[in-house]
Design an enzyme around this catalytic site. Structure first.
Site, PDB file in Angstrom:
ATOM      1  N   VAL A  72     -57.552  60.402 -41.246  1.00  0.00           N
ATOM      2  CA  VAL A  72     -57.851  60.455 -39.812  1.00  0.00           C
ATOM      3  C   VAL A  72     -58.227  61.882 -39.426  1.00  0.00           C
ATOM      4  CG1 VAL A  72     -56.884  60.096 -37.504  1.00  0.00           C
ATOM      5  CG2 VAL A  72     -56.133  58.644 -39.400  1.00  0.00           C
ATOM      6  N   CYS A  73     -59.246  62.019 -38.601  1.00  0.00           N
ATOM      7  CA  CYS A  73     -59.560  63.302 -37.967  1.00  0.00           C
ATOM      8  C   CYS A  73     -60.103  62.991 -36.575  1.00  0.00           C
ATOM      9  CB  CYS A  73     -60.537  64.128 -38.810  1.00  0.00           C
ATOM     10  SG  CYS A  73     -62.209  63.460 -38.898  1.00  0.00           S
ATOM     11  N   ARG A  74     -60.773  63.925 -35.962  1.00  0.00           N
ATOM     12  CA  ARG A  74     -61.246  63.697 -34.596  1.00  0.00           C
ATOM     13  C   ARG A  74     -62.334  62.621 -34.552  1.00  0.00           C
ATOM     14  NH1 ARG A  74     -65.221  65.412 -31.086  1.00  0.00           N
ATOM     15  NH2 ARG A  74     -64.573  65.532 -28.917  1.00  0.00           N
TER      16      ARG A  74
END
Length: 199
Positions: A72-74
């Site tokens: 997960v990231c932005r």
């Protein structure tokens, strides 16, 4: 006849991930944003493993990731880099949250909120824009400063084409973005916990 594996990473959309979590089949969620971004808001149950730390300690971390992992990231760019790093270390069953935290929030999925801080992308826009603005204004008096603006423009172009950002990586190392404690020993200790204990 040779068979080549697709180089495109597997993705999981926010709705499917939420269904897995709600059904008690949550994969291991690794949030590769900076500690400051993670402290601002994150998916409950996720682990913060910043991208730079993940790259540096991929072998050690790989030994504690023997189950399904969703990165997960932005928006997905850093998670894609993390997937390439961990896949290169031999970790199977990797997926990327399609659209990242932004898609998770758009789906009105649960988020753990903390103190608000600027995300890394916004910081890059501020720093790059400020350098370009000062360089252009300063070039009225020192014409060579226009090349600084050109250099920043070239860097942003390369960042877009390669889907990486050197400025973002440098800003991620600043104390503002590092948070309280995010070292490999702490992360490994957290990864040894049962996923159900995470908040």
């Amino acid at each position: 006849m040779s068979t080549s594996k697709s180089t495109r990473p597997a993705t999981l959309d926010a709705t499917s991930l939420r269904e897995l979590i709600d059904a008690g089949h949550a994969p291991r969620l690794l949030d590769v944003r900076t500690p400051a971004e993670f402290e601002t808001s994150h998916i409950p149950g996720s682990y913060n493993v910043p991208l730079d730390l993940l790259k540096e300690h991929r072998e050690e971390l790989r030994n504690h990731l023997d189950e399904d992992v969703v990165l997960v990231c932005r928006s997905g760019a850093r998670a894609t880099q993390a997937e390439q790093t961990l896949a290169g270390a031999g970790l199977p069953s990797l997926k990327i949250l399609d659209g990242g935290i932004m898609a998770w929030q758009a789906a009105n999925a649960p988020m753990k909120q903390g103190s608000p801080r600027w995300d890394l992308e916004r910081q890059v826009r501020l720093v790059a824009g400020s350098i370009v603005l000062v360089s252009v204004l300063g070039s009225v008096f020192v014409p060579q400063l226009k090349w600084v603006a050109g250099f920043i423009g070239a860097g942003l172009t390369v960042a877009a084409v390669t889907n990486t950002c050197a400025m973002g990586m440098m800003l991620g190392k600043l104390p503002y973005n590092r948070g309280a404690s995010c070292d490999v020993d702490t992360i490994v200790g957290q990864l040894r916990e049962s996923p159900g204990k995470r908040a």
